[in-house]
Design an enzyme around this catalytic site. Structure first.
Site, PDB file in Angstrom:
ATOM      1  N   ASP A  21     -20.873  -5.552  -0.029  1.00 36.00           N
ATOM      2  CA  ASP A  21     -19.804  -4.878  -0.451  1.00 36.00           C
ATOM      3  C   ASP A  21     -19.104  -4.053   0.666  1.00 36.00           C
ATOM      4  OD1 ASP A  21     -17.793  -3.588  -2.001  1.00 36.00           O
ATOM      5  OD2 ASP A  21     -19.238  -2.287  -2.943  1.00 36.00           O
ATOM      6  N   ASN A  23     -16.020  -2.259   0.328  1.00 35.92           N
ATOM      7  CA  ASN A  23     -15.179  -1.172  -0.508  1.00 35.92           C
ATOM      8  C   ASN A  23     -15.733  -0.304  -1.220  1.00 35.92           C
ATOM      9  OD1 ASN A  23     -15.376  -2.834  -2.461  1.00 35.92           O
ATOM     10  ND2 ASN A  23     -13.159  -3.199  -2.533  1.00 35.92           N
ATOM     11  N   ASP A  25     -17.101  -0.783  -4.403  1.00 35.70           N
ATOM     12  CA  ASP A  25     -16.837  -0.868  -5.919  1.00 35.70           C
ATOM     13  C   ASP A  25     -18.060  -1.445  -6.495  1.00 35.70           C
ATOM     14  OD1 ASP A  25     -16.622  -3.685  -4.858  1.00 35.70           O
ATOM     15  OD2 ASP A  25     -14.771  -4.157  -5.912  1.00 35.70           O
ATOM     16  N   ASP A  29     -17.860  -8.834  -1.274  1.00 36.34           N
ATOM     17  CA  ASP A  29     -16.410  -9.375  -1.111  1.00 36.34           C
ATOM     18  C   ASP A  29     -16.263 -10.082   0.257  1.00 36.34           C
ATOM     19  OD1 ASP A  29     -16.419  -7.125   0.631  1.00 36.34           O
ATOM     20  OD2 ASP A  29     -15.684  -5.895  -0.990  1.00 36.34           O
ATOM     21  N   ASP A  98     -17.207 -24.301  -2.369  1.00 39.86           N
ATOM     22  CA  ASP A  98     -17.376 -24.742  -3.810  1.00 39.86           C
ATOM     23  C   ASP A  98     -16.325 -25.426  -4.511  1.00 39.86           C
ATOM     24  OD1 ASP A  98     -19.489 -24.920  -5.867  1.00 39.86           O
ATOM     25  OD2 ASP A  98     -20.249 -23.214  -5.242  1.00 39.86           O
ATOM     26  N   ASP A 199     -19.960 -28.787  -7.590  1.00 37.16           N
ATOM     27  CA  ASP A 199     -20.339 -28.449  -8.930  1.00 37.16           C
ATOM     28  C   ASP A 199     -20.663 -29.394  -9.914  1.00 37.16           C
ATOM     29  OD1 ASP A 199     -21.577 -26.003  -9.943  1.00 37.16           O
ATOM     30  OD2 ASP A 199     -20.070 -26.252 -11.610  1.00 37.16           O
ATOM     31  N   GLU A 256     -23.548 -31.502  -6.424  1.00 34.40           N
ATOM     32  CA  GLU A 256     -24.801 -31.233  -7.353  1.00 34.40           C
ATOM     33  C   GLU A 256     -24.817 -31.886  -8.557  1.00 34.40           C
ATOM     34  OE1 GLU A 256     -25.807 -27.206  -9.877  1.00 34.40           O
ATOM     35  OE2 GLU A 256     -24.034 -27.917 -10.005  1.00 34.40           O
ATOM     36  N   HIS A 329     -28.317 -20.106  -6.043  1.00 35.56           N
ATOM     37  CA  HIS A 329     -27.690 -19.103  -7.050  1.00 35.56           C
ATOM     38  C   HIS A 329     -28.265 -19.294  -8.647  1.00 35.56           C
ATOM     39  CE1 HIS A 329     -24.985 -22.128  -7.435  1.00 35.56           C
ATOM     40  NE2 HIS A 329     -24.528 -21.741  -8.465  1.00 35.56           N
ATOM     41  N   ASP A 330     -28.787 -20.363  -8.781  1.00 39.04           N
ATOM     42  CA  ASP A 330     -29.263 -20.877 -10.267  1.00 39.04           C
ATOM     43  C   ASP A 330     -30.798 -20.991 -10.130  1.00 39.04           C
ATOM     44  OD1 ASP A 330     -26.720 -21.191 -11.284  1.00 39.04           O
ATOM     45  OD2 ASP A 330     -26.525 -23.415 -10.538  1.00 39.04           O
TER      46      ASP A 330
END
Length: 561
Positions: A21, A23, A25, A29, A98, A199, A256, A329-330
């Site tokens: 990150d 910034n 928040d 990003d 992706d 995907d 995938e 990520h899964d």
């Protein structure tokens, strides 16, 4: 076998929301990625696979896209993205984006139009059906639980959503839709990207008529995967995509593909097929799920893992191409899943890396894997953010009466948020990921497991991955060598040979916390052997590579000739 750059590459997956990150928040990003490109260059990777950064309402963390040609506000601007791409290319790193085209967000302009009326020009972009005697058009179950259909009062019809209710499936039967998708792909390729990770691409062709599945006792809905996985027109669509788009660029493509077999993998990736470069298959990711699916935990079985990986190694050799991965990520963190993250975290992380990277295929590293990041155990369901996890917990506690304690055990082992906790950069607050409050809590072990500590320690998991990547660049046998399993029935040792031209390598790994005797009954003494890499420091170089003791979670790679 043809040599190609994407076979020789090593890919690093970035999940942007959790990477860095810039910034404050609390959300990773694009500028955060750009700030860490030198770290990736030091690791030595060739390609970044970037999970979606397109405009999205974030029902499924960016896999629900509302505008394919713009950047999500939380992640930055197109200028930020172009600066990141330039920074990657300056460092010799390629970018694979992706491609999510089985479905869009229900907030996509196409869907807004499609909903308006049955004769709207965009109606055919999605899969609409009338109800069946007041019920859904069929009994298919969504991957994220519940019905795969949602009723829309405006036109008194249902739309199909194999995933979230906010992810309506696209209708690939429409040639106009397919043209729109191909034009969008060219938009990004013309900006200079180097490929696509696609995907659930083998879901895009559905069986005509969308038939119901034979009912299961006590269940209203059932998986209709046999009617939408590897469907009747999938090869037509991918060959058309290759003709119209992919063949015109020197790029890398990976599909995938849940539920794909080696035989189907050859059809998708064979040189003569004009479809994709490689597949992501899931067979080895299902070995610790019981009859009830991924949340139904069963013990890890090395024999089952060896059988599956060997089948893919042998069947695809010279005919197709596979991706090599433990994490994404899964999936949960592999050192917690197949390794030992308590007493042998670093050793087992290095062993798992060795076992995978020495196989044939293109290796993928998921952010934090190179640090040996582990699964997380948040104390309550309220701290989890993943839609699949939350839907499962709600459905099973409310409808099936499962105990929350039992479900939390499954979530600790298999939940997707295990992979999505923020990257652990240093030992400062929130692991240096953000100066604000992170969107998902950082794993509390960031004080010991972080990038600054790993880069400073020459014996770390990071430096071990760096050595493996460098070995791959220097030794074609790692890329193109033929695989041959050894000790197939050994319950704790995974060992195999790689042969290429006149070279022969032996890979021996111990998937246990106890000593294991390795003796593959190889028919020569191999007096001229040399040790290529090991995750233990103290190895007698003169020790015979034919018979030796593997210590807990040990990995050794010998060059025999």
């Amino acid at each position: 076998m043809r040599t190609q750059w994407w076979k020789e590459a090593v890919v690093y997956q970035i999940y942007p929301r959790s990477f860095m990150d810039s910034n404050g928040d609390g959300i990773g990003d694009i500028k955060g990625i750009t700030a860490k490109l030198d770290y990736l260059k030091e690791l030595g990777i060739d390609v970044v696979w970037l999970s979606p950064v397109y405009q999205s309402p974030n029902d499924d963390n960016g896999y629900d896209i509302s505008d394919y040609r713009n950047i999500m506000d939380e992640f930055g601007t197109m200028d930020d993205w172009e600066e990141m791409l330039a920074g990657m290319h300056e460092r010799g790193i390629k970018l694979m984006m992706d491609l999510v085209v089985n479905h869009t967000s229900d907030e996509h302009a196409w869907f807004f139009e499609s909903r308006k009326s049955k004769d709207n020009p965009f109606r055919d972009y999605y899969i609409w059906r009338p109800g069946n005697e007041g019920e859904e058009p069929n009994n298919w179950e969504s991957v994220f639980s519940g019905s795969a259909w949602k009723y829309d009062e405006l036109t008194d019809e249902y739309f199909l959503h194999l995933f979230s209710k906010k992810q309506p499936d696209l209708n690939w039967e429409s040639p106009v839709l397919r043209t729109e998708i191909y034009e969008m792909m060219k938009f990004w390729l013309d900006k200079g990207i180097d490929g696509f990770r696609m995907d659930v691409i083998n879901f895009i062709s559905k069986v005509e008529g969308l038939p119901s599945v034979p009912a299961q006792p006590g269940k209203k809905y059932a998986s209709g995967h046999e009617y939408f996985m590897n469907g009747p027109k999938i090869h037509d669509y991918l060959q058309e995509m290759n003709r119209e788009v992919l063949s015109k660029y020197d790029i890398m493509t990976v599909g995938e593909m849940p539920g794909v077999t080696p035989e189907e993998g050859i059809l998708y990736t064979g040189d003569d097929r004009q479809e994709l470069n490689m597949v992501f298959q899931f067979e080895h990711m299902d070995i610790d799920g019981g009859p009830g699916g991924k949340w139904d935990l069963i013990p890890f079985d090395l024999l089952k893992l060896k059988n599956i990986l060997t089948k893919w190694q042998v069947d695809l050799h010279g005919k197709g191409w596979n991706s090599l991965y433990w994490n994404n990520h899964d999936q949960p963190r592999v050192v917690s899943r197949f390794g030992n993250d308590k007493n042998y975290r670093e050793l087992s992380a290095k062993m798992l890396a060795t076992c995978l990277h020495m196989m044939e295929g293109t290796p993928y590293i998921y952010q934090g894997e190179e640090l040996g990041m582990t699964n997380v155990k948040f104390p309550s369901i309220e701290e989890y953010k993943d839609i699949e996890t939350l839907n499962m917990f709600k459905e099973r506690t409310e409808q099936f009466g499962d105990s929350p304690e039992k479900l939390m055990k499954s979530i600790y082992a298999k939940g997707r948020d295990n992979a999505r906790t923020p990257m652990q950069w240093n030992s400062s607050a929130h692991g240096g990921f953000t100066t604000g409050t992170p969107w998902l809590a950082v794993n509390p072990n960031y004080t010991e497991i972080n990038a600054v500590a790993a880069v400073a320690d020459g014996n770390s998991v990071f430096h071990y991955y760096k050595r493996l990547i460098q070995l791959r660049k220097e030794n074609k046998i790692m890329v193109y060598g033929k695989y041959e399993i050894l000790l197939e029935e050994h319950p704790s040792i995974y060992a195999y040979l790689r042969r290429h031209q006149d070279e022969l390598w032996l890979i021996a790994t111990n998937f246990s916390s106890s000593n294991q005797e390795f003796d593959a009954k190889l028919d020569e003494s191999w007096n001229d052997h040399s040790l290529i890499i090991s995750n233990y420091d103290s190895i007698d170089e003169k020790e015979s590579p034919v018979s030796f003791t593997l210590r807990p979670w040990e990995a050794r790679v010998y060059k025999l000739k």
